[in-house]
Design a protein around this motif. Structure first.
Motif, mmCIF file in Angstrom:
data_model
loop_
_atom_site.group_PDB
_atom_site.id
_atom_site.type_symbol
_atom_site.label_atom_id
_atom_site.label_comp_id
_atom_site.label_asym_id
_atom_site.label_seq_id
_atom_site.Cartn_x
_atom_site.Cartn_y
_atom_site.Cartn_z
ATOM 1 N N LYS A 149 -61.081 -101.207 -8.541
ATOM 2 C CA LYS A 149 -62.003 -102.543 -8.604
ATOM 3 C C LYS A 149 -61.596 -103.316 -9.432
ATOM 4 N N GLY A 150 -61.601 -104.380 -9.239
ATOM 5 C CA GLY A 150 -60.950 -105.805 -10.231
ATOM 6 C C GLY A 150 -59.619 -105.906 -9.735
ATOM 7 N N VAL A 151 -59.064 -105.449 -8.706
ATOM 8 C CA VAL A 151 -57.681 -105.594 -8.361
ATOM 9 C C VAL A 151 -57.548 -106.583 -7.062
ATOM 10 N N HIS A 152 -56.857 -107.715 -7.425
ATOM 11 C CA HIS A 152 -56.818 -108.693 -6.203
ATOM 12 C C HIS A 152 -55.643 -108.289 -5.235
ATOM 13 N N SER A 153 -54.477 -107.965 -5.815
ATOM 14 C CA SER A 153 -53.365 -107.383 -4.961
ATOM 15 C C SER A 153 -52.264 -107.045 -5.840
ATOM 16 N N LEU A 154 -51.325 -106.377 -5.202
ATOM 17 C CA LEU A 154 -49.918 -105.870 -5.959
ATOM 18 C C LEU A 154 -49.223 -107.005 -5.718
ATOM 19 N N GLN A 155 -48.315 -107.330 -6.544
ATOM 20 C CA GLN A 155 -47.113 -108.417 -6.520
ATOM 21 C C GLN A 155 -45.862 -107.831 -6.092
ATOM 22 N N ASN A 156 -45.103 -108.514 -5.102
ATOM 23 C CA ASN A 156 -43.917 -108.110 -5.074
ATOM 24 C C ASN A 156 -42.871 -108.067 -6.102
ATOM 25 N N ASN A 157 -42.020 -106.888 -6.198
ATOM 26 C CA ASN A 157 -40.780 -107.066 -7.144
ATOM 27 C C ASN A 157 -39.704 -107.064 -6.470
ATOM 28 N N PHE A 158 -38.590 -107.145 -6.967
ATOM 29 C CA PHE A 158 -37.192 -107.532 -6.455
ATOM 30 C C PHE A 158 -37.042 -106.628 -5.121
ATOM 31 N N ALA A 159 -37.057 -105.478 -5.327
ATOM 32 C CA ALA A 159 -36.935 -104.553 -4.238
ATOM 33 C C ALA A 159 -37.610 -104.626 -3.112
ATOM 34 N N SER A 160 -38.992 -104.775 -3.141
ATOM 35 C CA SER A 160 -39.853 -104.781 -2.103
ATOM 36 C C SER A 160 -39.901 -106.214 -1.334
ATOM 37 N N GLY A 161 -39.349 -107.394 -2.036
ATOM 38 C CA GLY A 161 -39.159 -108.383 -1.229
ATOM 39 C C GLY A 161 -37.836 -108.370 -0.502
ATOM 40 N N ASN A 162 -36.907 -107.797 -0.905
ATOM 41 C CA ASN A 162 -35.628 -107.706 -0.046
ATOM 42 C C ASN A 162 -35.790 -106.583 1.289
ATOM 43 N N PHE A 163 -36.826 -105.542 1.098
ATOM 44 C CA PHE A 163 -37.011 -104.656 2.161
ATOM 45 C C PHE A 163 -37.668 -105.486 3.244
ATOM 46 N N VAL A 185 -41.260 -96.639 -9.309
ATOM 47 C CA VAL A 185 -41.097 -95.457 -9.899
ATOM 48 C C VAL A 185 -39.716 -95.027 -10.250
ATOM 49 N N GLU A 186 -39.856 -94.449 -11.360
ATOM 50 C CA GLU A 186 -38.639 -93.835 -11.979
ATOM 51 C C GLU A 186 -38.943 -92.241 -12.405
ATOM 52 N N THR A 187 -38.107 -91.333 -11.899
ATOM 53 C CA THR A 187 -38.161 -89.948 -12.036
ATOM 54 C C THR A 187 -36.867 -89.563 -13.081
ATOM 55 N N GLU A 188 -36.955 -88.949 -14.200
ATOM 56 C CA GLU A 188 -36.031 -88.348 -14.819
ATOM 57 C C GLU A 188 -36.439 -87.187 -15.517
ATOM 58 N N ASP A 189 -35.689 -86.027 -15.276
ATOM 59 C CA ASP A 189 -35.901 -84.483 -15.710
ATOM 60 C C ASP A 189 -37.279 -84.262 -15.258
ATOM 61 N N ASN A 190 -37.604 -84.708 -14.052
ATOM 62 C CA ASN A 190 -39.169 -84.257 -13.359
ATOM 63 C C ASN A 190 -40.185 -84.784 -14.149
ATOM 64 N N GLU A 191 -39.982 -85.921 -14.872
ATOM 65 C CA GLU A 191 -41.086 -86.961 -15.211
ATOM 66 C C GLU A 191 -41.468 -88.096 -14.606
ATOM 67 N N VAL A 192 -42.418 -88.235 -14.320
ATOM 68 C CA VAL A 192 -42.528 -89.810 -13.446
ATOM 69 C C VAL A 192 -42.998 -90.932 -14.521
ATOM 70 N N LEU A 193 -42.421 -91.933 -14.412
ATOM 71 C CA LEU A 193 -42.736 -93.080 -14.759
ATOM 72 C C LEU A 193 -42.994 -94.325 -14.052
ATOM 73 N N ILE A 194 -44.055 -94.785 -14.002
ATOM 74 C CA ILE A 194 -44.511 -95.759 -13.064
ATOM 75 C C ILE A 194 -44.746 -97.279 -13.745
ATOM 76 N N SER A 195 -44.338 -98.360 -13.199
ATOM 77 C CA SER A 195 -44.455 -99.555 -13.642
ATOM 78 C C SER A 195 -45.212 -100.145 -12.101
ATOM 79 N N ILE A 196 -46.346 -100.748 -12.468
ATOM 80 C CA ILE A 196 -47.312 -101.533 -11.760
ATOM 81 C C ILE A 196 -47.059 -102.999 -11.851
ATOM 82 N N TYR A 197 -47.301 -103.940 -10.701
ATOM 83 C CA TYR A 197 -47.265 -105.371 -11.056
ATOM 84 C C TYR A 197 -48.364 -105.927 -10.120
ATOM 85 N N VAL A 198 -49.405 -106.301 -10.890
ATOM 86 C CA VAL A 198 -50.727 -106.562 -9.994
ATOM 87 C C VAL A 198 -51.437 -107.912 -10.745
#
Length: 117
Positions: A34-48, A62-75
């Protein structure tokens, strides 16, 4: 990069989850917040999308290193909601969705608020 999940209870083989799958899970969790209007394109998604492939994980990195998940959301958020509260709800929803669907703990969910509409 793919994430390997080892299950010591079974000798059936290895389970491998691609980063793209984690991006799709995260993007669904964000758009259901609730409260999210939309996700924003990042460089990779725009190219795809330019080359004709519909990219479901847009606005999510999403970045995974040593089985750890790091996520960045652009919204982009709605003007009606509280920014801080919505961002925290995004973090909780994404973390919970990844944990529920992959049984893996997310180390970080970084929310980048690009716009408010």
């Amino acid at each position: 990069m793919n994430m390997i999940i080892q299950d010591d209870k079974s000798n059936l083989g290895m389970i491998e989850i691609s980063s793209e799958v984690l991006e799709v899970i995260a993007s669904i969790a964000v758009t259901e917040t609730k409260g999210v209007h939309s996700l924003q394109n990042n460089f990779a998604s725009g190219n795809f999308e330019k080359i004709g492939k519909k990219y479901r994980g847009r606005g999510v990195k999403v970045e995974t290193e040593d089985n750890e998940v790091l996520i960045s959301i652009y919204v982009t958020l709605d003007t009606k909601g509280k920014v801080h509260e919505t961002a925290e709800n995004i973090q909780k929803n994404v973390s919970q969705a990844i944990r529920n669907m992959t049984d893996h703990v997310v180390k970080e969910v970084n929310v980048h608020i690009v716009n408010i509409k």
